[in-house]
Design a protein around this motif. Structure first.
Motif, PDB file in Angstrom:
ATOM      1  N   PHE A 226       0.847  -1.193   0.000  1.00 51.69           N
ATOM      2  CA  PHE A 226       0.000   0.000   0.000  1.00 51.69           C
ATOM      3  C   PHE A 226       0.876   1.234   0.000  1.00 51.69           C
ATOM      4  O   PHE A 226       0.645   2.191  -0.735  1.00 51.69           O
ATOM      5  N   ALA A 227       1.888   1.195   0.821  1.00 50.48           N
ATOM      6  CA  ALA A 227       2.805   2.332   0.899  1.00 50.48           C
ATOM      7  C   ALA A 227       3.473   2.543  -0.453  1.00 50.48           C
ATOM      8  O   ALA A 227       3.600   3.667  -0.936  1.00 50.48           O
ATOM      9  N   ALA A 228       3.850   1.439  -1.087  1.00 49.63           N
ATOM     10  CA  ALA A 228       4.551   1.496  -2.373  1.00 49.63           C
ATOM     11  C   ALA A 228       3.697   2.105  -3.480  1.00 49.63           C
ATOM     12  O   ALA A 228       4.193   2.829  -4.333  1.00 49.63           O
ATOM     13  N   GLU A 229       2.405   1.840  -3.463  1.00 50.61           N
ATOM     14  CA  GLU A 229       1.563   2.381  -4.541  1.00 50.61           C
ATOM     15  C   GLU A 229       0.679   3.527  -4.078  1.00 50.61           C
ATOM     16  O   GLU A 229      -0.268   3.904  -4.759  1.00 50.61           O
ATOM     17  N   GLY A 230       0.979   4.077  -2.929  1.00 55.00           N
ATOM     18  CA  GLY A 230       0.269   5.274  -2.472  1.00 55.00           C
ATOM     19  C   GLY A 230      -1.184   5.089  -2.109  1.00 55.00           C
ATOM     20  O   GLY A 230      -1.983   6.019  -2.208  1.00 55.00           O
ATOM     21  N   THR A 231      -1.547   3.919  -1.662  1.00 57.01           N
ATOM     22  CA  THR A 231      -2.920   3.671  -1.232  1.00 57.01           C
ATOM     23  C   THR A 231      -3.198   4.397   0.080  1.00 57.01           C
ATOM     24  O   THR A 231      -2.373   4.361   0.991  1.00 57.01           O
ATOM     25  N   ALA A 232      -4.343   5.061   0.176  1.00 55.41           N
ATOM     26  CA  ALA A 232      -4.709   5.793   1.392  1.00 55.41           C
ATOM     27  C   ALA A 232      -4.863   4.841   2.564  1.00 55.41           C
ATOM     28  O   ALA A 232      -5.583   3.860   2.492  1.00 55.41           O
ATOM     29  N   VAL A 233      -4.143   5.147   3.645  1.00 55.07           N
ATOM     30  CA  VAL A 233      -4.173   4.280   4.817  1.00 55.07           C
ATOM     31  C   VAL A 233      -4.806   4.992   6.010  1.00 55.07           C
ATOM     32  O   VAL A 233      -4.667   6.207   6.159  1.00 55.07           O
TER      33      VAL A 233
END
Length: 114
Positions: free
Chosen positions: A91-98
Motif C-alpha cells: 500500500f505504501a509502495a503504490e500510495g494507497t490511502a491508509v
DNA sequence: CATTTGACTGCGT
DNA sequence: AACGCAGCCAAAT
C-alpha cells in the motif's frame, strides 16, 4: 447436425468479455482494480453478481498469487488475513490511502465498487 | 450426493 | 474497541 442445445452453447461461448466460471470472474475483477485503490471481498462478489464474499476469499486463497491480492481487503479496511505486513508494505509502495492506525486502508478514499 | 471448510460480514454483547 | 455468533455461498472432501 445441429441441435438447439448446440446453438445455445455456441451462443454463450461466442459472447463473453467476461469469463463464465466463478474463479475466472473473480480473478478478472481483481485484475481490473487500479493501483492505489482497493475493493472489499463483498465488492468483488457484487461486481460479478454474487454475494459470496467468503467464496471470493476461497478463490484468493488458491489463486491470489496470480493477481494483485493486496488490493482486496476486508469490509473493515484491514488487509487479507495473514498478510497484513506484506499488504501494508505494498500500500505504501503504490500510495494507497491508509487509516490512522496505519494498519488498514482508508476505505472512504481508496475503495472502488466496480 | 451430504458435509465441511473458509484470505467474509453485519449485528449484538 | 474486541469478541462471539449466525448467516451466507461456492469449492473441496
Amino acid at each position: 447436425m445441429s441441435t438447439v442445445s448446440d446453438a445455445t452453447r455456441l451462443d454463450v461461448r461466442a459472447n463473453p468479455p467476461l469469463p463464465h466460471d466463478f474463479v475466472s470472474r473473480v480473478l478478472a475483477v481483481v485484475d481490473g482494480i487500479p493501483s492505489g485503490r482497493v475493493m472489499t471481498y463483498g465488492d468483488v462478489a457484487a461486481a460479478i453478481g454474487s454475494r459470496a464474499a467468503r467464496a471470493v476469499g476461497q478463490v484468493m486463497a488458491r489463486h491470489g498469487d496470480e493477481v494483485a491480492w493486496w488490493r482486496v481487503v476486508r469490509a473493515s479496511g484491514e488487509p487479507a488475513a495473514g498478510h497484513g505486513r506484506e499488504a501494508m508494505r505494498r500500500f505504501a509502495a503504490e500510495g494507497t490511502a491508509v487509516g490512522r492506525g496505519g494498519d488498514r486502508v482508508d476505505l472512504s478514499s481508496a475503495r472502488i465498487t466496480a
